[in-house]
Design a protein around this motif. Structure first.
Motif, PDB file in Angstrom:
ATOM      1  N   GLU A 198      -2.033  -4.994   2.701  1.00  0.00           N
ATOM      2  CA  GLU A 198      -1.330  -4.315   3.789  1.00  0.00           C
ATOM      3  C   GLU A 198      -0.119  -5.109   4.270  1.00  0.00           C
ATOM      4  O   GLU A 198       0.887  -4.535   4.724  1.00  0.00           O
ATOM      5  CB  GLU A 198      -2.298  -4.066   4.942  1.00  0.00           C
ATOM      6  CG  GLU A 198      -1.697  -3.417   6.165  1.00  0.00           C
ATOM      7  CD  GLU A 198      -1.254  -1.981   5.929  1.00  0.00           C
ATOM      8  OE1 GLU A 198      -0.351  -1.529   6.664  1.00  0.00           O
ATOM      9  OE2 GLU A 198      -1.795  -1.343   5.009  1.00  0.00           O
ATOM     10  N   PRO A 211       0.791  -1.227   0.000  1.00  0.00           N
ATOM     11  CA  PRO A 211       0.000   0.000   0.000  1.00  0.00           C
ATOM     12  C   PRO A 211       0.823   1.277   0.000  1.00  0.00           C
ATOM     13  O   PRO A 211       0.263   2.375  -0.128  1.00  0.00           O
ATOM     14  CB  PRO A 211      -0.797  -0.117   1.304  1.00  0.00           C
ATOM     15  CG  PRO A 211       0.086  -0.913   2.212  1.00  0.00           C
ATOM     16  CD  PRO A 211       0.749  -1.915   1.308  1.00  0.00           C
ATOM     17  N   VAL A 222      -4.112  -4.435  -3.618  1.00  0.00           N
ATOM     18  CA  VAL A 222      -3.201  -3.936  -2.585  1.00  0.00           C
ATOM     19  C   VAL A 222      -3.374  -4.813  -1.349  1.00  0.00           C
ATOM     20  O   VAL A 222      -4.505  -5.170  -0.991  1.00  0.00           O
ATOM     21  CB  VAL A 222      -3.510  -2.463  -2.246  1.00  0.00           C
ATOM     22  CG1 VAL A 222      -2.688  -2.003  -1.045  1.00  0.00           C
ATOM     23  CG2 VAL A 222      -3.249  -1.569  -3.450  1.00  0.00           C
ATOM     24  N   ARG A 254       3.570  -4.271   3.164  1.00  0.00           N
ATOM     25  CA  ARG A 254       4.270  -3.045   3.542  1.00  0.00           C
ATOM     26  C   ARG A 254       5.703  -3.367   3.983  1.00  0.00           C
ATOM     27  O   ARG A 254       6.005  -4.489   4.391  1.00  0.00           O
ATOM     28  CB  ARG A 254       3.530  -2.322   4.664  1.00  0.00           C
ATOM     29  CG  ARG A 254       3.594  -3.036   5.999  1.00  0.00           C
ATOM     30  CD  ARG A 254       2.664  -2.436   7.031  1.00  0.00           C
ATOM     31  NE  ARG A 254       2.827  -3.065   8.340  1.00  0.00           N
ATOM     32  CZ  ARG A 254       2.291  -4.219   8.701  1.00  0.00           C
ATOM     33  NH1 ARG A 254       1.538  -4.897   7.852  1.00  0.00           N
ATOM     34  NH2 ARG A 254       2.500  -4.703   9.903  1.00  0.00           N
ATOM     35  N   ARG A 296       3.161   1.637  -4.957  1.00  0.00           N
ATOM     36  CA  ARG A 296       2.000   1.846  -5.826  1.00  0.00           C
ATOM     37  C   ARG A 296       2.384   2.653  -7.067  1.00  0.00           C
ATOM     38  O   ARG A 296       1.911   2.364  -8.176  1.00  0.00           O
ATOM     39  CB  ARG A 296       0.883   2.524  -5.057  1.00  0.00           C
ATOM     40  CG  ARG A 296       0.355   1.662  -3.910  1.00  0.00           C
ATOM     41  CD  ARG A 296      -0.951   2.158  -3.351  1.00  0.00           C
ATOM     42  NE  ARG A 296      -2.005   2.035  -4.360  1.00  0.00           N
ATOM     43  CZ  ARG A 296      -3.306   2.081  -4.082  1.00  0.00           C
ATOM     44  NH1 ARG A 296      -3.714   2.242  -2.836  1.00  0.00           N
ATOM     45  NH2 ARG A 296      -4.191   1.970  -5.041  1.00  0.00           N
TER      46      ARG A 296
END
Length: 208
Positions: free
Chosen positions: A101, A75, A99, A104, A80
């Protein structure tokens, strides 16, 4: 630490193509970027375009088209932006991707934004403990490599389809560890170029 990680199931989807996000100014300056949302710089955008152009030409060599893959990104802004440039260069809708999480980057906590030389002056204990056990060391108010590996293991265990992934350097390292069986002590030193992408297929990896 010795030994290797628990391997992912043999049903791990293949092939996987993994793109690390393009360069940011903090990458260039050697800053601990982690959970900070830093955008790409001009070099990073060029790297993303390169990877998109090469990937477009490479998929037929795999006997695949873009429709055979799930596209999924971290994300974070730098991932992105890389994904959207990549997809545009491939002739695809830049915004049509998933996407997650869990992709990350590692969080370096309260040393984010610092360079290693700055840390050696201001937080020498962090530098020392990272050197002693970079895999297991939990950064102050942050994460360890092992913690990232645990969440990537959980995420990958749910996947069933071939994927094109855009995420981060530490995520790339721990995923390679899980797929290829690298020992935990080796994983923090694995290379993570931004101007190539990783192909993992049938148990082996290669840079494209």
């Amino acid at each position: 630490m010795t030994g290797s990680l628990m391997p992912l199931a043999k049903t791990t989807p293949t092939p996987l193509l993994y793109v690390r996000h393009g360069q940011t100014d903090w990458n260039l300056e050697g800053r601990m970027q982690g959970g900070q949302d830093i955008p790409l710089n001009d070099t990073g955008r060029k790297q993303a375009r390169r990877n998109g152009m090469v990937m477009k030409d490479f998929l037929p060599d795999l006997g695949k088209t873009a429709d055979d893959f799930i596209f999924v990104s971290s994300p974070m802004i730098r991932a992105r932006e890389t994904m959207e440039i990549l997809r545009k260069e491939m002739g695809l809708d830049p915004h049509d991707y998933k996407v997650d999480e869990r992709l990350r980057e590692i969080t370096f906590g309260n040393v984010e934004g610092m360079t290693v030389p700055e840390m050696m002056v201001e937080r020498p204990e962090v530098v020392r403990m990272r050197r002693e056990d970079k895999w297991g060391y939990v950064h102050p108010e942050g994460e360890s490599y092992k913690m990232v590996s645990d969440r990537i293991f959980e995420w990958m265990s749910e996947q069933k389809d071939p994927m094109i992934i855009v995420a981060h350097g530490v995520v790339m390292r721990v995923l390679r560890g899980l797929l290829c069986g690298y020992a935990p002590a080796e994983i923090p030193d694995l290379e993570t170029p931004q101007d190539q992408f990783l192909l993992w297929r049938d148990g082996s990896e290669a840079w494209i």
